[in-house]
Scaffold this motif. Sequence first.
Motif, PDB file in Angstrom:
ATOM      1  N   ASN A  73     -37.779 -62.605 -54.524  1.00 52.19           N
ATOM      2  CA  ASN A  73     -38.453 -61.316 -54.411  1.00 52.19           C
ATOM      3  C   ASN A  73     -38.461 -60.820 -52.965  1.00 52.19           C
ATOM      4  N   ARG A  76     -38.791 -56.941 -52.807  1.00 45.24           N
ATOM      5  CA  ARG A  76     -40.131 -56.441 -53.088  1.00 45.24           C
ATOM      6  C   ARG A  76     -41.082 -56.724 -51.924  1.00 45.24           C
ATOM      7  N   ARG A  77     -40.994 -57.954 -51.407  1.00 47.19           N
ATOM      8  CA  ARG A  77     -41.868 -58.313 -50.298  1.00 47.19           C
ATOM      9  C   ARG A  77     -41.654 -57.381 -49.108  1.00 47.19           C
ATOM     10  N   VAL A 117     -46.122 -56.059 -62.367  1.00 47.16           N
ATOM     11  CA  VAL A 117     -46.141 -57.512 -62.365  1.00 47.16           C
ATOM     12  C   VAL A 117     -46.477 -57.943 -63.786  1.00 47.16           C
ATOM     13  N   ASN A 118     -45.534 -58.541 -64.448  1.00 49.22           N
ATOM     14  CA  ASN A 118     -45.705 -58.872 -65.865  1.00 49.22           C
ATOM     15  C   ASN A 118     -46.243 -57.684 -66.659  1.00 49.22           C
TER      16      ASN A 118
ATOM     17  N   GLU B 105     -47.441 -61.209 -54.642  1.00 51.29           N
ATOM     18  CA  GLU B 105     -46.892 -62.488 -55.062  1.00 51.29           C
ATOM     19  C   GLU B 105     -47.980 -63.366 -55.680  1.00 51.29           C
ATOM     20  N   GLU B 107     -50.667 -62.324 -56.981  1.00 52.77           N
ATOM     21  CA  GLU B 107     -51.023 -61.670 -58.233  1.00 52.77           C
ATOM     22  C   GLU B 107     -50.078 -62.116 -59.351  1.00 52.77           C
ATOM     23  N   GLU B 108     -48.795 -62.126 -59.001  1.00 51.28           N
ATOM     24  CA  GLU B 108     -47.788 -62.492 -59.978  1.00 51.28           C
ATOM     25  C   GLU B 108     -47.983 -63.932 -60.442  1.00 51.28           C
ATOM     26  N   SER B 111     -50.859 -64.194 -62.783  1.00 52.40           N
ATOM     27  CA  SER B 111     -50.557 -63.614 -64.091  1.00 52.40           C
ATOM     28  C   SER B 111     -49.553 -64.475 -64.859  1.00 52.40           C
ATOM     29  N   ASP B 112     -48.618 -65.096 -64.133  1.00 58.11           N
ATOM     30  CA  ASP B 112     -47.691 -66.026 -64.781  1.00 58.11           C
ATOM     31  C   ASP B 112     -48.441 -67.197 -65.394  1.00 58.11           C
ATOM     32  N   ARG B 115     -50.206 -66.224 -68.472  1.00 52.02           N
ATOM     33  CA  ARG B 115     -49.278 -66.067 -69.588  1.00 52.02           C
ATOM     34  C   ARG B 115     -48.842 -67.430 -70.119  1.00 52.02           C
TER      35      ARG B 115
END
Lengths: 222, 293
Positions: A73, A76-77, A117-118, B105, B107-108, B111-112, B115
């Motif tokens: 990423n 994005r970063r 994000v998801n 990041e 946050e991701e 959330s991962d 899930r």
Amino acid sequence: MENSSKEDYKIQSFDLETQKLLKTALKDPGSVDLEKVSSVIVDQSLKDQIFSREAGRICHTIVQAEAKQSNGNVFRRNLLNRLQLEFKAREETRKRSTQEWVCLVSFICNIFDYLKVNNMPMVALVPPVYDCLFRLAQSDSLKNEEEVDCLVLQLHRIGDQLEKMNTPLMDELFNLLRDGFLLQEDLSSMGRLLLLEILEFRAGGWTLSDTAQKYYYSEVTD
Amino acid sequence: MLTYTAGRWRGLIQTRLLFVCVCGVSLSLEEMSEQQSYSYENDCKSDENRNKGASRWSQCRKRGADGSLRKAEEDQRCSRRPESFTTPESDGPVSRVKNWGDAVEAEEMRSDVRRDMHRYRRRILAVDVPQRDRKLSSGSSDSRDSQNSKDSTAKGDIETDEAVLVRRQKQINYGKNTLAYDRYIKEVPKLMREQGVHPKTPNKFKKYSRRSWDQQIKLWRVKLHAWDPPAGDLQQIEEIDLGEIMDFELDVECSADPESQCPSANAAALSLAEDSFRGTPKKMMKMEDAEMS
């Protein structure tokens, strides 16, 4: 195919070399300097109002491509951190050039809209996006039609998502907009119309009723 | 009508003040809302909330220490504005997340993990019955049986602390982000992997003590090093993250190179790594079982 994707991402305004860079980034992100790509995109967004309103799309595709290719990423970063710098400097930017400031807001909001994000909006961007919109709802910005136009456009696009992420702030923002509509003395009639429409838009659950749609848009087309 | 307009004006002033506060002067917010609290009850409610939010936010920066705290922060993130992002220029509280890239990041990752947890819950529900059948019919390997019984006891008792899960996921990611891991999953298809012989990623959803978990990770990483690229490519290995596990990483890097006569003090790690090279899993299994129980 080549042409259509070029059309989609609206990268025609870049010089040829940069267009090539962006196309490679879309196909094979591992082979280019993604930091450079992110800064090219941000730079252009701040100059080009049309691009700033759709730049999220190309960013989204590059993020996906990079994640798929290397689970990375980097793009994005770099994009977000660069955006954060621009956000920090927003007040100076606004003083320097309304157009650039409006582009910045469009871009941040568009990134918020496209990068997920998801499948969920990025929580980290909620406060800054609200900050930008609150800024646009201040009385000195309401005097400026360009800024009102930008504010209203962003709310049309991401208002419902933003409200879901933080309802009290949206309530607060709309109090400002009601006040602006009602009490702002030097608001142009166009500005007033835009504010009225967005007030109705949110009141109708982020959509316009048919009659409201007719009222706001049929005159323009007729 | 007159009172209404006056009310709106006050509201206007109030919201303007609020906005100023939001923009950074959070200290003076408290003073202002106190001064004005006599006149507007409704507006002041939101002020109180905001104050509460701010203090709760500052508590929540100690994330990772304890699960309930993390949850409190979770709710707050949705409804409250974390000041740290909006007021980088002020002297106010500064979050330990320094930039948006890191924030997203993290946050991701959360959330991962969430899930994954849903998936894992679903899977243990679905697998529960068939697995018992298998257990009855097979009975070939002791370790498998004990594994199964462990599964069924663990079912009602999975690790749900998000902070723990995120920490474990990070450790797993460090391991997976290696050339050795890529080589391993390419060379040994999932079906060919044997328990005790091949490295198996620790299950982050099971309840383990911190010590047990860290040891499992360590053993897993040691085993993975058997798939390190040949000595010629060793520089590349340095790219992998040496962060949290630096000390043992270095030990193993020495042992991974058969040429080097590494006078490592940590002979245990060395011999472990060599065991896994020669495919003698016995010692590993013992260690693992001891750790797991």
